[in-house]
Motif scaffolding. Structure first.
Motif, short mmCIF file in Angstrom:
data_model
loop_
_atom_site.label_atom_id
_atom_site.label_comp_id
_atom_site.label_asym_id
_atom_site.label_seq_id
_atom_site.Cartn_x
_atom_site.Cartn_y
_atom_site.Cartn_z
N ALA A 171 2.25 1.90 -3.52
CA ALA A 171 1.29 2.13 -4.60
C ALA A 171 1.51 3.42 -5.38
O ALA A 171 1.45 3.42 -6.62
N PRO A 172 1.80 4.56 -4.72
CA PRO A 172 2.02 5.79 -5.51
C PRO A 172 3.23 5.68 -6.44
O PRO A 172 3.21 6.26 -7.53
N GLU A 202 0.83 -1.20 0.00
CA GLU A 202 0.00 0.00 0.00
C GLU A 202 0.87 1.26 0.00
O GLU A 202 0.56 2.25 -0.68
N ARG A 204 -5.64 2.72 -7.90
CA ARG A 204 -4.82 3.75 -8.56
C ARG A 204 -5.13 3.88 -10.05
O ARG A 204 -4.43 4.58 -10.77
N LYS A 214 -0.17 2.20 -16.89
CA LYS A 214 -1.59 1.99 -16.63
C LYS A 214 -2.04 0.54 -16.72
O LYS A 214 -3.18 0.22 -16.45
N ALA A 256 2.31 3.51 -9.46
CA ALA A 256 1.44 4.21 -10.40
C ALA A 256 2.22 5.00 -11.45
O ALA A 256 1.69 5.31 -12.52
N ASP A 257 3.46 5.30 -11.16
CA ASP A 257 4.29 6.05 -12.11
C ASP A 257 4.76 5.20 -13.29
O ASP A 257 5.25 5.75 -14.28
#
Length: 275
Positions: free
Chosen positions: A29-30, A26, A63, A37, A33-34
């Motif tokens: 996750a950010p 968790e 995300r 998709k 996301a980079d």
């Protein structure tokens, strides 16, 4: 009287980012996301059955990242398994790869990340440095042993020759390593012991290697100390959270060691036997 000075240099590499601890996915996750998709999740059927692969998909979905699972990994990696995973990656138009599991899924994910970019066959790069702008790679181990999440190596069997080949290259390091020790709790005692001894072997070999250096020695000795203390505890009680956490850390440390000071002859001897 003249004085000569001798300077020795060490080349130390590791994954650009590592997130360690309970709930690491968790937290990661950010950063994941980079990478794109759509992710190809390379894992095993057992990991899929436990629901862990679905958990990763859920974290991605929040995300806005879609994903597809490839889990047709009946044994240790070979070129046919890698080609099959690569075919899914391309047909599904994935942006990046997540390796989830033990050494087989993680090594397979590395191979796919490389061959999604490189021309030719995987065997063309045997004995060479694999380099390039490889597909972004996230590695999430579920065992405390191989340390693959921290290395620039992977091993696979070439089915045409029955040779077990070691592939290497700094570009094979993951962009992100995510180590949540709670994922190892479900490992049975046989896997716990076997993978733990693998980590111990890595640390001892890296410490005795001719390529060892003062930086890797720190990691080696710490990993050895942790394994001697906590592997028996993890084997005795798989729910020992302290032991599981310490073993996950030790396996990572041992991976950092072999990434920088390599292994010794025993590993080379094991490959033809393994193949």
């Amino acid at each position: 009287m003249s004085v000569s000075l001798c300077f020795k240099f060490y080349n130390f590499t590791s994954a650009p980012r590592t997130i360690f601890g309970e709930g690491a996915l968790e937290t990661a996750a950010p950063y994941i996301a980079d990478f794109g998709k759509k992710a190809l999740i390379v894992t095993g059927k057992i990991i899929t059955k436990t629901g862990l692969a679905a958990k990763v998909q859920d974290v991605l979905s929040v995300r806005g990242i879609s994903s597809v699972i490839f889990n047709d990994l009946p044994g240790e990696p070979d070129d046919k398994m890698i080609d099959a995973a690569l075919s899914v990656f391309k047909s599904e138009k994935c942006d990046f790869i997540i390796g989830l599991g033990g050494g087989t899924p993680l090594d397979t994910a590395k191979a796919v990340a490389a061959m999604a970019v490189l021309p030719g066959k995987l065997s063309d790069y045997a004995g060479k440095e694999m380099s390039g702008d490889f597909t972004p790679l996230v590695l999430i181990p579920t065992t405390a042993g191989t340390g693959s999440e921290a290395t620039k190596f992977f091993v696979y069997t070439d089915t045409a020759t029955d040779a077990k080949l070691l592939m290497k290259g700094d570009a094979l390091l993951p962009k992100l390593a995510v180590i949540d020790w709670t994922y190892t709790i479900s490992s049975p005692v046989s896997i716990t012991v076997a993978t733990g001894m693998d980590a111990l072997t890595h640390a001892v070999e890296a410490y005795t290697s001719k390529k060892a250096n003062p930086v890797t020695d720190i990691y080696c000795l710490d990993a050895i100390t942790r394994i001697f203390k906590y592997l028996p505890a993890a084997a005795k009680d798989g729910n020992d959270r302290t032991a599981r956490e310490q073993m996950a850390l030790a396996a990572y440390e041992a991976g950092v060691c072999i990434n920088n000071s390599s292994v010794t002859l025993v590993h080379g001897m094991s490959r033809p036997i393994g193949a």
